[in-house]
Design a protein around this motif. Structure first.
Motif, PDB file in Angstrom:
ATOM      1  N   GLN A 125      -8.768  -6.691  -0.480  1.00 30.17           N
ATOM      2  CA  GLN A 125      -9.237  -5.346  -0.154  1.00 30.17           C
ATOM      3  C   GLN A 125     -10.607  -5.385   0.517  1.00 30.17           C
ATOM      4  O   GLN A 125     -10.867  -4.659   1.468  1.00 30.17           O
ATOM      5  N   VAL A 178      -8.263  -2.469   3.340  1.00 30.53           N
ATOM      6  CA  VAL A 178      -7.003  -1.751   3.136  1.00 30.53           C
ATOM      7  C   VAL A 178      -6.812  -1.579   1.638  1.00 30.53           C
ATOM      8  O   VAL A 178      -7.051  -2.517   0.853  1.00 30.53           O
ATOM      9  N   GLU A 179      -6.412  -0.393   1.220  1.00 33.67           N
ATOM     10  CA  GLU A 179      -6.219  -0.090  -0.204  1.00 33.67           C
ATOM     11  C   GLU A 179      -4.941  -0.769  -0.705  1.00 33.67           C
ATOM     12  O   GLU A 179      -3.879  -0.164  -0.789  1.00 33.67           O
ATOM     13  N   LEU A 180      -5.062  -2.049  -1.022  1.00 33.87           N
ATOM     14  CA  LEU A 180      -3.923  -2.820  -1.498  1.00 33.87           C
ATOM     15  C   LEU A 180      -3.754  -2.623  -3.008  1.00 33.87           C
ATOM     16  O   LEU A 180      -4.711  -2.366  -3.737  1.00 33.87           O
ATOM     17  N   SER A 181      -2.529  -2.760  -3.431  1.00 32.37           N
ATOM     18  CA  SER A 181      -2.214  -2.627  -4.860  1.00 32.37           C
ATOM     19  C   SER A 181      -0.881  -3.305  -5.116  1.00 32.37           C
ATOM     20  O   SER A 181      -0.161  -3.684  -4.181  1.00 32.37           O
ATOM     21  N   ARG A 215       0.839  -1.199   0.000  1.00 32.97           N
ATOM     22  CA  ARG A 215       0.000   0.000   0.000  1.00 32.97           C
ATOM     23  C   ARG A 215       0.870   1.243   0.000  1.00 32.97           C
ATOM     24  O   ARG A 215       1.907   1.292   0.696  1.00 32.97           O
ATOM     25  N   THR A 237      -1.664  -0.419   8.731  1.00 28.37           N
ATOM     26  CA  THR A 237      -1.744  -1.169   7.473  1.00 28.37           C
ATOM     27  C   THR A 237      -1.366  -2.625   7.682  1.00 28.37           C
ATOM     28  O   THR A 237      -2.056  -3.539   7.216  1.00 28.37           O
ATOM     29  N   SER A 289      -4.057  -6.070   7.696  1.00 29.93           N
ATOM     30  CA  SER A 289      -3.864  -6.925   6.523  1.00 29.93           C
ATOM     31  C   SER A 289      -3.766  -8.397   6.895  1.00 29.93           C
ATOM     32  O   SER A 289      -3.080  -9.176   6.216  1.00 29.93           O
TER      33      SER A 289
END
Length: 561
Positions: free
Chosen positions: A53, A58-61, A22, A183, A187
């Motif tokens: 997500q 959580v804004e995962l990428s 993230r 974060t 997660s």
């Protein structure tokens, strides 16, 4: 600008793949959470990240790629670089590690306005032909710092400080470090996949080697309540069996308690006999001394008779009192305090009698002393007002209230009657003041002796109450975490240089600073209904001096005269 990359130590030797993590909002930093290994299908990776997500919120990428070259994977680095077009990001991190070196190499691919990737190297040497000024500018803009952290400890820890145990809602936005901790902590679903799963994707994180230990922990959590109940029941049965086997000891304790109570009563009787004589060579009022002494001796004889009547039940009280210890130490201490209060009830009665008699004399002397000074206590306004006994003012004051008496009688006779009334009031006040003053030492001696006995009992009960309060409010679990797993309660972090090799980025190791033990106790101590006295030492001394009943039975709020 400096780009900070929080990299987990468990991924240092992971196979080549994609970096999942993230970007921290508002800060130029990224948190790496896991590495998805090659081979993989990009569509499955996107679907997996969307599922994580939804579960973790959580804004995962995909942050970039991780390359650890092995035999037969010479073109892996260029292949992973081309994946930046499939996973579009503003910045694509291409991190690689050479065998035999501790440090990493990092290349940053920035998307330009036309959507093309522009490469910027932060740790490699710049290409030949660039000017020295452009080299310095690129190095300043593309500088990267790797911060290595232990993922398991960061996920399980709670970052402090928290003021008064409650976070301030009006505080500033969370810092970069706090967002990083949050974060990793949120997660958790990302760390459920290990190497034993049959899914199409494989990843490296702190639980990638297997979750057998975690499964055991979860089973223990589920079985903890029934197990505790079973252990408590077994301990109760064991205590009951021990009590049956040692019933003779209970009988012995019963005899010891009865002998102790009788011994206390005999000692009190000797103390009263000493007070009825000439204690410490003091000459007391003989009549009052004999009356008070016989009054208290009669109560002692009543108490001894009460002990003989209660002796058959004392064994049962001790029996069931011992069994009540199964409910916990605080229950046993509270029961002990109540038993002490019941067994010393006669001393409490003596203290109340002496305090009431002494308080009556103190307030009587204070009222008569105000009489001599021409003052009086105004009950309605709760204050001391002046009260003059001059004959002219008294006559003028009573003229309006006795107008009918003045009309139907002689004014001279009325004045004489007022004068006689004032003289009689002063005479009675002087007589009562003298009597109370000369009787005060005898009463004060009895009050002093029984107050000291009462203070000893209150002190013992106060120690028991403080022990119960301390046990109930003591954060045992938090202190246990501080001793066994200090990283769970983090006060902050500290950094030390892990690697600074030429041609690689700066590597720092983040270590957790645990909370101090006194801070743990202050932060996690639960509020209880404290038994501390509400009065100060000065108020307590004042109450003892004027004869008011002290803690814990009496809290005086209004003034009486």
């Amino acid at each position: 600008m400096v780009l900070k990359v929080f990299f987990p130590q468990c991924c240092n030797r992971a196979d080549s793949g994609l970096l999942v993590g993230r970007w921290i909002v508002g800060h130029d930093s990224a948190v790496v959470l896991a590495v998805i290994h090659y081979p993989f299908i990009p569509g499955q990776v996107k679907q997996y990240i969307q599922q994580m997500q939804a579960q973790s919120r959580v804004e995962l990428s995909v942050l970039g790629s991780w390359s650890l070259p092995k035999e037969g994977q010479e073109g892996m680095e260029s292949f992973l670089r081309d994946l930046s077009t499939i996973f579009p990001q503003k910045r694509w991190l291409q991190i690689s590690r050479e065998m035999g070196k501790t440090g990493f190499n990092c290349q940053i691919l920035n998307q330009d306005q036309n959507g093309r990737a522009a490469q910027g190297e932060s740790t490699k040497r710049d290409e030949e032909g660039d000017s020295e000024g452009e080299q310095k500018e690129n190095q300043e803009e593309q500088k990267v710092i790797f911060v290595h952290y232990e993922q398991r400890k960061v996920m399980l820890s709670q970052l402090h400080p928290i003021q008064n145990g409650v976070p301030d809602p009006q505080a500033d936005p969370p810092s970069e470090l706090r967002q990083m901790f949050q974060t990793v902590a949120h997660s958790g679903p990302l760390f459920f996949m290990d190497k034993y799963d049959d899914g199409p994707l494989k990843s490296t994180h702190w639980q990638s080697e297997g979750r057998e230990a975690s499964i055991i922990v979860e089973l223990l959590k589920q079985a903890s309540v029934p197990l505790c109940l079973l252990i408590s029941w077994l301990l109760s049965v064991w205590t009951w069996i021990c009590n049956i086997r040692h019933s003779s000891d209970v009988v012995k304790w019963c005899f010891h308690v009865i002998n102790l109570l009788q011994h206390v009563a005999k000692e009190l009787e000797k103390l009263l006999q000493w007070l009825m004589g000439a204690p410490a060579g003091l000459k007391m009022n003989r009549a009052l001394d004999q009356v008070l002494g016989r009054f208290f001796l009669y109560h002692i004889h009543l108490w001894i008779s009460y002990i003989h009547l209660m002796s058959p039940f004392i064994e049962g009280i001790l029996w069931y009192g011992g069994l009540s210890a199964c409910f916990g130490l605080t229950f046993a201490l509270s029961l002990l305090s109540d038993m002490v209060a019941l067994l010393t009830f006669h001393i409490y009665c003596f203290y109340v009698y002496g305090a009431r008699l002494y308080c009556l004399k103190i307030y009587g002397l204070s009222s008569l002393w105000r009489l001599f000074r021409g003052k009086k206590w105004n009950v309605l306004r709760q204050r001391v007002d002046s009260c003059s006994y001059d004959l002219d003012q008294v006559t003028h004051t009573h003229t309006h209230t006795h107008i009918h008496a003045i009309i139907f009688s002689d004014i001279r006779m009325f004045t004489v009657s007022l004068f006689v009334l004032v003289v009689f009031q002063l005479f009675i006040g002087t007589l009562l003041f003298t009597i109370l003053l000369f009787l005060l030492p005898t009463t004060a001696l009895y009050y002093l002796v029984f107050t000291l006995l009462r203070l000893v009992i209150v002190l013992f009960q106060g120690v028991l109450h403080l022990s119960v309060d301390f046990i109930n409010s003591f954060p045992l679990f938090a202190v246990g975490l501080r001793i066994c797993r200090p990283y769970r309660l983090a006060e902050g972090v500290k950094f030390r240089v892990l690697c600074e090799e030429p041609g690689t980025a700066l590597h720092l190791l983040m270590e957790i600073n645990p909370l101090k033990c006194n801070t743990v106790v202050q932060t996690y101590r639960t509020p209880t209904y404290s038994c501390y006295p509400k009065d100060s030492w000065a108020a307590l001394v004042k109450k003892l001096f004027v004869g008011e009943l002290i803690y814990p039975w009496k809290h005086k709020t209004t003034k009486t005269d």
